[in-house]
Design a protein around this motif. Structure first.
Motif, short mmCIF file in Angstrom:
data_model
loop_
_atom_site.label_atom_id
_atom_site.label_comp_id
_atom_site.label_asym_id
_atom_site.label_seq_id
_atom_site.Cartn_x
_atom_site.Cartn_y
_atom_site.Cartn_z
N ASP A 56 0.84 -1.20 0.00
CA ASP A 56 0.00 0.00 0.00
C ASP A 56 0.87 1.25 0.00
N MET A 57 0.83 1.99 -1.10
CA MET A 57 1.53 3.27 -1.20
C MET A 57 0.52 4.35 -1.56
N SER A 58 -0.61 4.35 -0.86
CA SER A 58 -1.71 5.25 -1.21
C SER A 58 -1.31 6.72 -1.13
N ASN A 59 -0.30 7.04 -0.32
CA ASN A 59 0.13 8.44 -0.22
C ASN A 59 0.76 8.92 -1.52
N LEU A 60 1.23 7.99 -2.35
CA LEU A 60 1.78 8.34 -3.66
C LEU A 60 0.93 7.78 -4.79
N GLY A 61 -0.27 7.25 -4.46
CA GLY A 61 -1.14 6.71 -5.49
C GLY A 61 -0.59 5.43 -6.08
N ILE A 62 0.17 4.65 -5.29
CA ILE A 62 0.85 3.46 -5.79
C ILE A 62 0.35 2.21 -5.06
N GLU A 63 0.16 1.13 -5.82
CA GLU A 63 -0.15 -0.17 -5.25
C GLU A 63 0.72 -1.22 -5.94
N TYR A 64 1.08 -2.25 -5.18
CA TYR A 64 1.75 -3.40 -5.80
C TYR A 64 1.15 -4.67 -5.23
N SER A 65 0.87 -5.65 -6.10
CA SER A 65 0.36 -6.93 -5.68
C SER A 65 1.07 -8.02 -6.47
N GLY A 66 1.61 -9.04 -5.77
CA GLY A 66 2.35 -10.08 -6.45
C GLY A 66 2.20 -11.43 -5.77
N GLN A 67 2.37 -12.48 -6.56
CA GLN A 67 2.26 -13.85 -6.06
C GLN A 67 3.64 -14.47 -5.94
N PHE A 68 3.97 -14.96 -4.74
CA PHE A 68 5.24 -15.63 -4.49
C PHE A 68 5.13 -17.06 -5.00
N ASN A 69 6.00 -17.47 -5.97
CA ASN A 69 5.90 -18.81 -6.51
C ASN A 69 7.02 -19.70 -6.01
N THR A 70 7.06 -20.93 -6.47
CA THR A 70 8.01 -21.92 -5.93
C THR A 70 9.45 -21.65 -6.37
N GLU A 71 9.66 -20.78 -7.33
CA GLU A 71 11.01 -20.48 -7.82
C GLU A 71 11.57 -19.22 -7.16
N SER A 72 10.96 -18.85 -6.04
CA SER A 72 11.39 -17.64 -5.32
C SER A 72 11.34 -16.41 -6.20
N ILE A 73 10.31 -16.33 -6.99
CA ILE A 73 10.06 -15.17 -7.82
C ILE A 73 8.68 -14.64 -7.46
N ILE A 74 8.56 -13.34 -7.37
CA ILE A 74 7.27 -12.72 -7.12
C ILE A 74 6.76 -12.15 -8.44
N ILE A 75 5.63 -12.69 -8.90
CA ILE A 75 5.02 -12.25 -10.15
C ILE A 75 3.93 -11.25 -9.79
N GLY A 76 4.06 -10.01 -10.25
CA GLY A 76 3.10 -9.01 -9.80
C GLY A 76 2.86 -7.87 -10.76
N MET A 77 2.00 -6.96 -10.30
CA MET A 77 1.64 -5.77 -11.08
C MET A 77 1.85 -4.53 -10.21
N PHE A 78 2.42 -3.54 -10.81
CA PHE A 78 2.65 -2.24 -10.16
C PHE A 78 1.63 -1.27 -10.73
N LYS A 79 0.88 -0.59 -9.86
CA LYS A 79 -0.16 0.33 -10.31
C LYS A 79 0.12 1.73 -9.80
N GLN A 80 -0.06 2.70 -10.68
CA GLN A 80 0.07 4.10 -10.29
C GLN A 80 -0.86 4.94 -11.15
N GLY A 81 -1.70 5.73 -10.48
CA GLY A 81 -2.61 6.60 -11.22
C GLY A 81 -3.51 5.86 -12.18
N GLY A 82 -3.90 4.63 -11.83
CA GLY A 82 -4.79 3.86 -12.67
C GLY A 82 -4.10 3.08 -13.78
N VAL A 83 -2.79 3.22 -13.91
CA VAL A 83 -2.03 2.51 -14.93
C VAL A 83 -1.30 1.33 -14.28
N ALA A 84 -1.47 0.13 -14.85
CA ALA A 84 -0.85 -1.07 -14.31
C ALA A 84 0.30 -1.51 -15.20
N VAL A 85 1.45 -1.83 -14.56
CA VAL A 85 2.64 -2.26 -15.29
C VAL A 85 3.18 -3.52 -14.62
#
Length: 447
Positions: A74-103
């Protein structure tokens, strides 16, 4: 450096995700590396973030949760969110959101190796170096710096180095580069003394950087000059100023009021007003980042309107109302409104936006060397070098030399694109060609 950036602040935590995690944001042709440094606590995890390509370290995170292998930031003070899934290869697969744009942003364990900086000088030095402090009587603060001289004994010409925008130490350290250390080393080896110092509130210097303007920083430079005049090793008739970016705006402010300044060197210094330079900078950067022409023009329209409010409204309460209303007209999210408002309402930014360097340059009577990189997107070379030359000559000063180096960027590095995202990836700290130009010109002036 006059560059308006929104620094991303993110963190993560995991089943045991303590340690460093690295990811790269890719958007509009730009790559931005992020490093999340995570520490396990009694209540979960705490995190800080580094953004190596922006020179940002230890940025705190508002909150981090990890449940069922799912990481949420939660980075709501900067309009930022990140959500990711931790998988078995020790990699977090996720999306970075800012101002309604997801990357997409995927994270892997690891650390970024320290970049190579082959130009950085290492002791023992072949010249004299002394750490010292001097007093600014106007601000009532002590400033800390380093004086380098060709030899301990003698009488030498000397320059005061003036940093660019943002809090910087005496080496003007950024992205692992220590440009003022490299310059001081070169000049000392070529017969020229150098005084470089930590900005107020930075390093060992006293004072509050956050409340200071360029005019305040100018008094720090004046104090440095006054201190040098007390030193027997300094030729008081050959004291000059070398300023980079904002420092290239401050140097003329000091020289215009003082007969103690024998010459000034402007490295990517502005010749046009603050609002003009930022509009030009942002347009050029947006176009170089691959934005459509329609989006570039929309950005120009939005920025000009915001900057006009900054320039024309001097009552703080009215300023915030007008700017908030203006942002809402463009449907800017309230979540990201705090950061721009804070930046635009700061004393430094308001001074910079209202400052016109032209009348100041017209009052400068000492010799001036103005240099720019041809790939400088932050202080575009042609309009600024031309404005500097014209303003000096209108004021009756024909002792001006201007030069544009076609392949150099804002930091005077040999570059491919000139974009700020390239700064930290380049091993070169400061072009040897530019170093020689500065040294040769100063040595001619000391004769």
């Amino acid at each position: 450096m006059f560059l308006m950036t929104l620094i991303f602040s993110v963190s993560i935590c995991s089943q045991d995700i303590s340690g460093s995690w690295i990811g790269t944001l890719e958007t509009q042709g730009t790559k931005l590396r992020l490093v999340f440094n995570i520490t396990k606590t009694a209540n979960g995890y705490s995190s800080k973030m580094d953004s190596p390509d922006q020179g940002a370290k230890d940025i705190p995170v508002k909150s981090t949760t990890f449940e069922n292998s799912r990481l949420n930031i939660d980075m709501s003070n900067l309009g930022i969110e990140y959500s990711g899934q931790f998988n078995t290869e020790s990699i977090i697969i996720g999306m970075f959101k800012q101002g309604g744009v997801a990357v997409p942003l995927n994270l892997k364990r690891g650390e970024i190796a320290a970049p190579l900086r082959p130009q950085e000088p290492k002791p023992p030095f072949s010249y004299y170096s002394e750490d010292l402090k001097f007093f600014n009587p106007k601000a009532k603060i002590n400033l800390a710096g380093t004086l380098t001289l060709p030899k301990k004994d003698g009488k030498f010409p000397v320059v005061v180095m003036i940093t660019g925008s943002g809090p910087q130490n005496r080496n003007s350290e950024m992205l692992g580069h220590k440009s003022f250390l490299v310059i001081a080393d070169y000049l000392a080896k070529n017969g020229i003394g150098v005084l470089r110092f930590d900005d107020r509130g930075v390093g060992a210097s006293e004072g509050n950087f956050a409340t200071a303007t360029s005019a305040d920083f100018a008094t720090d430079v004046e104090a440095a000059v006054g201190f040098l005049k007390t030193r027997k090793e300094i030729n008081a008739k050959k004291i000059g100023l070398v300023g980079h970016s904002e420092g290239g705006m401050i140097a003329p402010m000091v020289a215009a009021k003082s007969k103690d300044i024998a010459f000034i060197v402007l490295l990517a210094g502005p010749g046009i007003g603050g609002s003009e330079i930022l509009l030009s900078q942002l347009e050029t950067l947006n176009r170089a980042a691959g934005l459509s022409e329609a989006d570039v023009q929309l950005g120009n329209k939005f920025n000009k309107g915001a900057f006009d409010i900054v320039k024309n409204e001097t009552i703080a309460s009215e300023f915030e109302k007008k700017l908030t209303s203006y942002y809402q007209e463009f449907k800017i999210s309230k979540n990201i409104l705090t950061s721009p408002l804070s930046q635009l309402s700061s004393p430094w930014f308001q001074f910079f936006m209202r400052h016109d360097p032209k009348p100041v340059l017209m009052a400068v009577k000492c010799p001036v060397l103005a240099l720019n990189g041809g790939k400088d997107y932050q202080v575009p070379p042609k309009e600024n070098l031309q404005a500097i030359s014209q303003s000096l000559k209108i004021g009756g000063n024909n002792k001006v030399t201007t030069k544009e180096f076609p392949t150099l960027n804002h930091l005077f590095q040999e570059s491919e694109t000139g974009l700020p995202t390239e700064y930290g990836k380049i091993e070169q700290t400061f072009s040897p060609i530019a170093l020689k130009e500065i040294s040769d010109w100063i040595n001619k002036k000391k004769k």
